[in-house]
Design an enzyme around this catalytic site. Structure first.
Site, PDB file in Angstrom:
ATOM      1  N   HIS A  36     -31.174 -34.710 -23.785  1.00 45.88           N
ATOM      2  CA  HIS A  36     -32.496 -35.081 -23.285  1.00 45.88           C
ATOM      3  C   HIS A  36     -32.477 -36.557 -22.862  1.00 45.88           C
ATOM      4  CE1 HIS A  36     -34.441 -31.624 -25.478  1.00 45.88           C
ATOM      5  NE2 HIS A  36     -33.444 -31.835 -26.315  1.00 45.88           N
ATOM      6  N   GLU A 124     -31.344 -37.162 -27.785  1.00 45.54           N
ATOM      7  CA  GLU A 124     -32.132 -37.928 -26.812  1.00 45.54           C
ATOM      8  C   GLU A 124     -31.365 -39.181 -26.423  1.00 45.54           C
ATOM      9  OE1 GLU A 124     -35.012 -37.314 -25.365  1.00 45.54           O
ATOM     10  OE2 GLU A 124     -36.118 -35.928 -26.672  1.00 45.54           O
ATOM     11  N   HIS A 163     -31.689 -30.609 -20.862  1.00 46.79           N
ATOM     12  CA  HIS A 163     -33.014 -30.017 -21.054  1.00 46.79           C
ATOM     13  C   HIS A 163     -33.508 -29.365 -19.769  1.00 46.79           C
ATOM     14  CE1 HIS A 163     -37.183 -30.682 -23.158  1.00 46.79           C
ATOM     15  NE2 HIS A 163     -36.781 -29.434 -23.231  1.00 46.79           N
ATOM     16  N   ASP A 173     -35.118 -33.839 -17.450  1.00 45.76           N
ATOM     17  CA  ASP A 173     -34.164 -34.698 -18.160  1.00 45.76           C
ATOM     18  C   ASP A 173     -32.874 -33.958 -18.512  1.00 45.76           C
ATOM     19  OD1 ASP A 173     -35.996 -33.305 -20.003  1.00 45.76           O
ATOM     20  OD2 ASP A 173     -34.998 -34.408 -21.604  1.00 45.76           O
TER      21      ASP A 173
END
Length: 193
Positions: A36, A124, A163, A173
């Protein structure tokens, strides 16, 4: 709550900031890795807003954008900051709440799978769709994935996706700024050592 957790699914190379936004994996399976990208506020890097979001402490009055997201109960297993620092929010043996409505074609099982949080790890990267990610982030991402692949035998390079690939109508993303070819080359090199 911040501490160091070297046992279980806590990576020793990450700073631990526990998120309440997690629960048990239904089958204990870890076989997918989702990459992400996040920046809070959008397009701005550094600061404490991402950690605040993942620990339900985001102040809705600190930025107009925060008013729309402060109520969300989301998390990821790991966050990789622009300088390469890794922050871990959820034990990788637990289910983090990062994928949302999404689906993925599992070629090994020859079927579409949903409820991706049940069997995926979410990483992330601090960034957005347009700003190139840093060398430090690629280095940390490869190190984190190497640790994850050693820990979970079902994970391999074919089971790493973005993602946007599992929720294409909702998410973009990690975005065009993420260099998939370079990332895969770095990962291949690391795995061959």
């Amino acid at each position: 709550m911040e501490n160091k957790r070297p046992a279980g699914g806590w990576w020793e190379s990450a700073r631990c900031v526990e998120s309440p936004n997690c629960d048990a994996r239904p089958a204990g399976e870890v076989s997918l890795l989702l990459i992400h990208a996040i920046s809070l506020p959008p397009g701005q890097f550094s600061g404490t807003a991402i950690e605040a979001l993942f620990t339900n402490q985001l102040a809705s009055d600190e930025h107009p954008f925060f008013a729309d997201i402060a109520h969300l109960r989301v998390s990821a297993h790991l966050l990789i900051r622009r300088d390469g620092e890794c922050v871990q929010f959820v034990d990788t043996d637990q289910r983090a709440w990062h994928a949302g409505r999404s689906c993925w074609w599992d070629a090994h099982q020859a079927r579409w799978r949903t409820a991706l949080n049940d069997f995926s790890v979410g990483i992330e990267l601090e960034g957005d769709d347009h700003t190139p990610f840093t060398q430090a982030q690629y280095n940390a991402l490869v190190a984190a994935i190497s640790w994850l692949m050693a820990r979970y035998p079902q994970l391999n390079s074919a089971r790493i996706t973005g993602h946007a690939h599992v929720a294409p109508l909702r998410k973009t993303d990690p975005g065009f700024a993420f260099d998939w070819a370079y990332f895969r080359q770095c990962l291949e090199y690391e795995m061959s050592r």
